[in-house]
Design a protein around this motif. Structure first.
Motif, mmCIF file in Angstrom:
data_model
loop_
_atom_site.group_PDB
_atom_site.id
_atom_site.type_symbol
_atom_site.label_atom_id
_atom_site.label_comp_id
_atom_site.label_asym_id
_atom_site.label_seq_id
_atom_site.Cartn_x
_atom_site.Cartn_y
_atom_site.Cartn_z
ATOM 1 N N ASN A 1 0.811 -1.206 0.000
ATOM 2 C CA ASN A 1 0.000 0.000 0.000
ATOM 3 C C ASN A 1 0.846 1.258 0.000
ATOM 4 O OD1 ASN A 1 -2.322 -1.519 0.058
ATOM 5 N ND2 ASN A 1 -2.449 -1.541 2.299
ATOM 6 N N ASP A 2 2.117 1.151 0.387
ATOM 7 C CA ASP A 2 2.979 2.312 0.459
ATOM 8 C C ASP A 2 3.697 2.610 -0.853
ATOM 9 O OD1 ASP A 2 3.960 1.278 3.733
ATOM 10 O OD2 ASP A 2 2.438 2.733 3.174
ATOM 11 N N LEU A 3 3.632 1.687 -1.813
ATOM 12 C CA LEU A 3 4.433 1.809 -3.007
ATOM 13 C C LEU A 3 3.616 2.326 -4.181
ATOM 14 C CD1 LEU A 3 6.377 -1.551 -2.705
ATOM 15 C CD2 LEU A 3 6.815 0.632 -1.612
ATOM 16 N N SER A 4 4.329 2.959 -5.096
ATOM 17 C CA SER A 4 3.678 3.511 -6.282
ATOM 18 C C SER A 4 3.755 2.509 -7.421
ATOM 19 C CB SER A 4 4.360 4.822 -6.680
ATOM 20 O OG SER A 4 4.257 5.767 -5.654
ATOM 21 N N TYR A 5 2.785 1.614 -7.471
ATOM 22 C CA TYR A 5 2.726 0.589 -8.500
ATOM 23 C C TYR A 5 1.546 0.841 -9.415
ATOM 24 C CZ TYR A 5 5.889 -2.156 -5.613
ATOM 25 O OH TYR A 5 6.963 -2.596 -4.894
ATOM 26 N N PRO A 6 1.591 0.253 -10.611
ATOM 27 C CA PRO A 6 0.390 0.272 -11.434
ATOM 28 C C PRO A 6 -0.757 -0.377 -10.678
ATOM 29 C CG PRO A 6 2.283 -0.515 -12.684
ATOM 30 C CD PRO A 6 2.720 -0.420 -11.258
ATOM 31 N N PRO A 7 -1.996 0.057 -10.890
ATOM 32 C CA PRO A 7 -3.124 -0.478 -10.132
ATOM 33 C C PRO A 7 -3.247 -1.990 -10.258
ATOM 34 C CG PRO A 7 -3.779 1.441 -11.419
ATOM 35 C CD PRO A 7 -2.401 1.076 -11.869
ATOM 36 N N LEU A 8 -3.436 -2.634 -9.145
ATOM 37 C CA LEU A 8 -3.679 -4.068 -9.100
ATOM 38 C C LEU A 8 -4.883 -4.318 -8.214
ATOM 39 C CD1 LEU A 8 -0.108 -5.546 -8.553
ATOM 40 C CD2 LEU A 8 -1.507 -5.847 -10.579
ATOM 41 N N ASN A 9 -5.778 -5.178 -8.658
ATOM 42 C CA ASN A 9 -6.894 -5.480 -7.773
ATOM 43 C C ASN A 9 -6.441 -6.459 -6.701
ATOM 44 O OD1 ASN A 9 -7.214 -8.236 -8.699
ATOM 45 N ND2 ASN A 9 -8.160 -7.419 -10.561
ATOM 46 N N SER A 10 -7.194 -6.593 -5.642
ATOM 47 C CA SER A 10 -6.783 -7.394 -4.502
ATOM 48 C C SER A 10 -6.607 -8.860 -4.864
ATOM 49 C CB SER A 10 -7.812 -7.259 -3.367
ATOM 50 O OG SER A 10 -9.091 -7.686 -3.813
ATOM 51 N N CYS A 11 -7.395 -9.342 -5.806
ATOM 52 C CA CYS A 11 -7.298 -10.745 -6.209
ATOM 53 C C CYS A 11 -5.948 -11.023 -6.857
ATOM 54 C CB CYS A 11 -8.432 -11.094 -7.179
ATOM 55 S SG CYS A 11 -8.405 -12.818 -7.757
ATOM 56 N N GLN A 12 -5.510 -10.104 -7.762
ATOM 57 C CA GLN A 12 -4.216 -10.267 -8.417
ATOM 58 C C GLN A 12 -3.083 -10.272 -7.397
ATOM 59 O OE1 GLN A 12 -4.791 -6.929 -11.163
ATOM 60 N NE2 GLN A 12 -4.281 -8.332 -12.821
ATOM 61 N N THR A 13 -3.151 -9.339 -6.442
ATOM 62 C CA THR A 13 -2.102 -9.219 -5.445
ATOM 63 C C THR A 13 -2.014 -10.467 -4.589
ATOM 64 O OG1 THR A 13 -2.387 -6.822 -5.386
ATOM 65 C CG2 THR A 13 -1.258 -7.835 -3.525
ATOM 66 N N GLN A 14 -3.144 -11.028 -4.217
ATOM 67 C CA GLN A 14 -3.152 -12.201 -3.366
ATOM 68 C C GLN A 14 -2.540 -13.418 -4.059
ATOM 69 O OE1 GLN A 14 -7.199 -12.714 -2.156
ATOM 70 N NE2 GLN A 14 -7.227 -10.853 -0.905
ATOM 71 N N LEU A 15 -2.564 -13.430 -5.390
ATOM 72 C CA LEU A 15 -2.013 -14.558 -6.131
ATOM 73 C C LEU A 15 -0.498 -14.505 -6.241
ATOM 74 C CD1 LEU A 15 -4.625 -14.855 -9.027
ATOM 75 C CD2 LEU A 15 -4.390 -16.335 -7.026
ATOM 76 N N LEU A 16 0.090 -13.338 -5.992
ATOM 77 C CA LEU A 16 1.526 -13.180 -6.128
ATOM 78 C C LEU A 16 2.232 -13.596 -4.841
ATOM 79 C CD1 LEU A 16 1.637 -9.692 -7.902
ATOM 80 C CD2 LEU A 16 2.066 -11.919 -8.943
ATOM 81 N N PRO A 17 3.277 -14.416 -4.953
ATOM 82 C CA PRO A 17 4.004 -14.806 -3.733
ATOM 83 C C PRO A 17 4.734 -13.608 -3.141
ATOM 84 C CG PRO A 17 5.169 -15.559 -5.687
ATOM 85 C CD PRO A 17 3.848 -15.029 -6.171
ATOM 86 N N TRP A 18 4.806 -13.569 -1.808
ATOM 87 C CA TRP A 18 5.527 -12.502 -1.141
ATOM 88 C C TRP A 18 7.026 -12.742 -1.231
ATOM 89 C CZ3 TRP A 18 4.148 -7.951 1.340
ATOM 90 C CH2 TRP A 18 2.777 -7.672 1.340
ATOM 91 N N VAL A 19 7.747 -11.646 -1.366
ATOM 92 C CA VAL A 19 9.208 -11.661 -1.390
ATOM 93 C C VAL A 19 9.700 -10.837 -0.209
ATOM 94 C CG1 VAL A 19 11.279 -10.953 -2.645
ATOM 95 C CG2 VAL A 19 9.327 -11.923 -3.890
ATOM 96 N N THR A 20 10.615 -11.395 0.568
ATOM 97 C CA THR A 20 11.210 -10.662 1.684
ATOM 98 C C THR A 20 12.610 -10.208 1.305
ATOM 99 O OG1 THR A 20 9.972 -11.925 3.337
ATOM 100 C CG2 THR A 20 11.925 -10.745 4.102
#
Length: 341
Positions: free
Chosen positions: A3-22
């Motif tokens: 939420n803090d980053l300036s990314y192209p718009p993504l809906n919540s469903c798309q974001t949830q499908l992406l694996p988290w990177v630490t």
């Protein structure tokens, strides 16, 4: 953190499908560079990133500058160590907190290029779980950010001109340090299985490679995705200093590698590297270490003529380090081949 980053718009469903990177960023006295490193994470085109920053008891303004940055991006996890616990233990602090499926170990003086994380995740997501690491080419920069070279030589289109080993690379890693460490993205499950970095050692990469490459495969992306800053104070430059702590750690890793070798070719590759470390220990005037490397070498093969000569000369404790350092300062950085010996 998304939420803090300036990314192209993504809906919540798309974001949830992406694996988290630490991304685990470790800082020690990098006040001039740490904000650039953190911004390079914030500016990634990949939305699901967890950033953990560990200040390892800096004595400059690093901690203050990180703290001010974190106020702008409060989802960043910031740990201030009261004492310098060493690189490996600091990384393991971050690993213990990490939620990401994939992990990047970022030094506070290096930079990620904007598409790095998305490209590496895309590769690992298409590979079987036997692939534990994906790495890439890197450009070297100096203290001022000026490009000074590349890790692997490239053609006019930016494609690597040398054969980069991939797959099961255990023997190749015994032969040479061919991977630029900060370019790696690693599976968290692999790191947990290995117990993280070995906290008894002074550095991490050779040990991690030896332990992981025995059972995990490595993938390569033929692109410059990281800027690696070369500074006179870098850990890797200390190997030429007398009585440094790097070479004793290297002996321990070579002993581990000896127990992991399974074929005559692997043992011969390790023997060739040990002969290199015999010379390095001699130049660093660590004469007892020379003998220890020699004993390990003799469990594999008879030393060559030069190594036998060095083993003999080391008994007389010749003060050779000054001449070695004078010689070394005239050697230019030409990428990975300079690390082979």
């Amino acid at each position: 953190m998304a939420n803090d980053l300036s990314y192209p718009p993504l809906n919540s469903c798309q974001t949830q499908l992406l694996p988290w990177v630490t991304v685990i960023c470790i800082c020690h006295n990098h006040q001039d560079y740490v904000l650039q490193a953190l911004k390079s994470v914030i500016e990634q085109d990949y939305p699901t990133i967890e950033l953990i920053v560990i200040d390892n008891a800096s004595t400059d303004l690093s901690s203050t500058r990180i703290g001010e940055f974190v106020q702008l991006f409060p989802t960043i996890r910031f740990i201030r160590n009261a004492v310098n616990v060493g690189l490996n233990r600091a990384f393991n602090q971050g690993l213990a907190l990490a939620q990401g499926q994939y992990i990047i170990d970022l030094s506070a003086d290096d930079l990620l290029l904007p598409h790095r994380i998305s490209r590496q995740v895309n590769v690992l997501e298409q590979l079987p779980a036997t692939y534990g690491v994906v790495f890439s080419n890197a450009a070297y920069i100096d203290a001022g950010g000026k490009k000074t070279g590349v890790h692997y030589p490239v053609d006019s289109n930016g494609h690597t001109l040398v054969d980069v080993p991939i797959g099961f690379v255990f023997m190749h890693l015994l032969k040479a340090y061919f991977i630029c460490t900060p370019t790696m993205m690693m599976r968290r499950n692999m790191l947990i299985e290995l117990g993280g970095y070995d906290e008894t050692l002074s550095y991490e990469d050779f040990d991690l490679w030896v332990r992981s490459a025995r059972t995990y495969q490595y993938a390569y992306i033929d692109a410059v995705l990281t800027l690696k800053r070369l500074l006179p104070t870098a850990l890797s430059t200390q190997v030429i200093q007398p009585y440094n702590h790097l070479l004793p750690s290297t002996l321990i890793v070579c002993q581990k590698a000896f127990t992991l070798c399974a074929t005559p070719d692997e043992f011969q590759a390790l023997a060739a590297r040990i002969q290199t470390f015999v010379r390095k220990a001699f130049y660093a005037q660590q004469f007892e270490l020379v003998a220890q490397f020699g004993k390990l070498l003799q469990q594999i093969t008879q030393p060559d003529l030069l190594t036998r000569l060095i083993l003999l000369l080391s008994r007389f404790h010749f003060p050779v380090n000054l001449f070695y350092r004078i010689y070394h300062q005239w050697q230019p950085v030409r990428g990975w081949r300079n690390r082979a010996g």
